[in-house]
Design a protein around this motif. Sequence first.
Motif, PDB file in Angstrom:
ATOM      1  N   PHE A  97       2.172   9.814  -5.878  1.00  0.00           N
ATOM      2  CA  PHE A  97       1.984  11.481  -5.359  1.00  0.00           C
ATOM      3  C   PHE A  97       3.228  12.035  -5.228  1.00  0.00           C
ATOM      4  O   PHE A  97       3.191  12.796  -5.969  1.00  0.00           O
ATOM      5  N   TYR A  98       4.315  10.972  -5.688  1.00  0.00           N
ATOM      6  CA  TYR A  98       5.379  11.809  -6.360  1.00  0.00           C
ATOM      7  C   TYR A  98       6.126  11.275  -7.661  1.00  0.00           C
ATOM      8  O   TYR A  98       6.677  11.645  -8.007  1.00  0.00           O
ATOM      9  N   ALA A  99       5.199  10.656  -8.631  1.00  0.00           N
ATOM     10  CA  ALA A  99       5.229  10.486  -9.927  1.00  0.00           C
ATOM     11  C   ALA A  99       5.228  11.837 -10.137  1.00  0.00           C
ATOM     12  O   ALA A  99       4.632  12.651  -9.865  1.00  0.00           O
ATOM     13  N   LYS A 100       5.855  11.949 -11.544  1.00  0.00           N
ATOM     14  CA  LYS A 100       5.938  13.561 -11.992  1.00  0.00           C
ATOM     15  C   LYS A 100       4.753  13.050 -13.192  1.00  0.00           C
ATOM     16  O   LYS A 100       4.456  12.329 -14.248  1.00  0.00           O
ATOM     17  N   LYS A 101       3.664  14.068 -13.524  1.00  0.00           N
ATOM     18  CA  LYS A 101       2.986  14.604 -14.219  1.00  0.00           C
ATOM     19  C   LYS A 101       3.744  15.190 -15.861  1.00  0.00           C
ATOM     20  O   LYS A 101       4.407  15.930 -15.385  1.00  0.00           O
ATOM     21  N   PRO A 102       3.474  14.833 -17.007  1.00  0.00           N
ATOM     22  CA  PRO A 102       4.053  14.765 -18.119  1.00  0.00           C
ATOM     23  C   PRO A 102       4.374  16.753 -18.503  1.00  0.00           C
ATOM     24  O   PRO A 102       4.768  17.175 -18.582  1.00  0.00           O
ATOM     25  N   GLU A 103       2.983  17.114 -17.522  1.00  0.00           N
ATOM     26  CA  GLU A 103       2.594  18.323 -17.850  1.00  0.00           C
ATOM     27  C   GLU A 103       3.427  19.232 -16.922  1.00  0.00           C
ATOM     28  O   GLU A 103       3.389  20.391 -17.369  1.00  0.00           O
ATOM     29  N   THR A 130       0.865  -1.096  -0.118  1.00  0.00           N
ATOM     30  CA  THR A 130      -0.028  -0.105  -0.170  1.00  0.00           C
ATOM     31  C   THR A 130       0.992   1.884  -0.251  1.00  0.00           C
ATOM     32  O   THR A 130       0.520   2.603  -0.637  1.00  0.00           O
ATOM     33  N   TRP A 131       1.810   1.455   1.241  1.00  0.00           N
ATOM     34  CA  TRP A 131       2.626   2.807   0.660  1.00  0.00           C
ATOM     35  C   TRP A 131       3.679   2.440   0.092  1.00  0.00           C
ATOM     36  O   TRP A 131       3.413   3.942  -0.860  1.00  0.00           O
ATOM     37  N   ARG A 132       3.960   1.617  -0.724  1.00  0.00           N
ATOM     38  CA  ARG A 132       4.266   1.816  -2.528  1.00  0.00           C
ATOM     39  C   ARG A 132       3.843   2.225  -3.598  1.00  0.00           C
ATOM     40  O   ARG A 132       4.242   3.626  -4.171  1.00  0.00           O
ATOM     41  N   LYS A 133       2.634   1.336  -3.665  1.00  0.00           N
ATOM     42  CA  LYS A 133       1.371   2.708  -3.965  1.00  0.00           C
ATOM     43  C   LYS A 133       1.212   3.994  -4.161  1.00  0.00           C
ATOM     44  O   LYS A 133       0.673   4.593  -5.036  1.00  0.00           O
TER      45      LYS A 133
END
Length: 80
Positions: free
Chosen positions: A70-76, A62-65
């Motif tokens: 939340f920490y993944a950067k979005k292309p925008e 769960t913590w990894r998901k």
Amino acid sequence: QIADPETCDQMYESLVRIHTNYYKNKYPRLKDTSFTGVTVEDCKMILATDVLKQMEDMKKGTWRKLREKFYAKKPEEDSK
């Protein structure tokens, strides 16, 4: 020249039986399952790429998901 034509003919006939699925047709199986009881369709489904990705996601904690979410950067955000 063939040294032993009789042996050559036996080998050829054996290869023909293998190629034409002679024994598969002679002794049909009641069910198309393996020794584990899994059908061919189940094996194909398990080996499909989408199912493997789903299984990998299920293995994550769960913590990894949440961290990836939340920490993944979005292309925008990168283009600004």
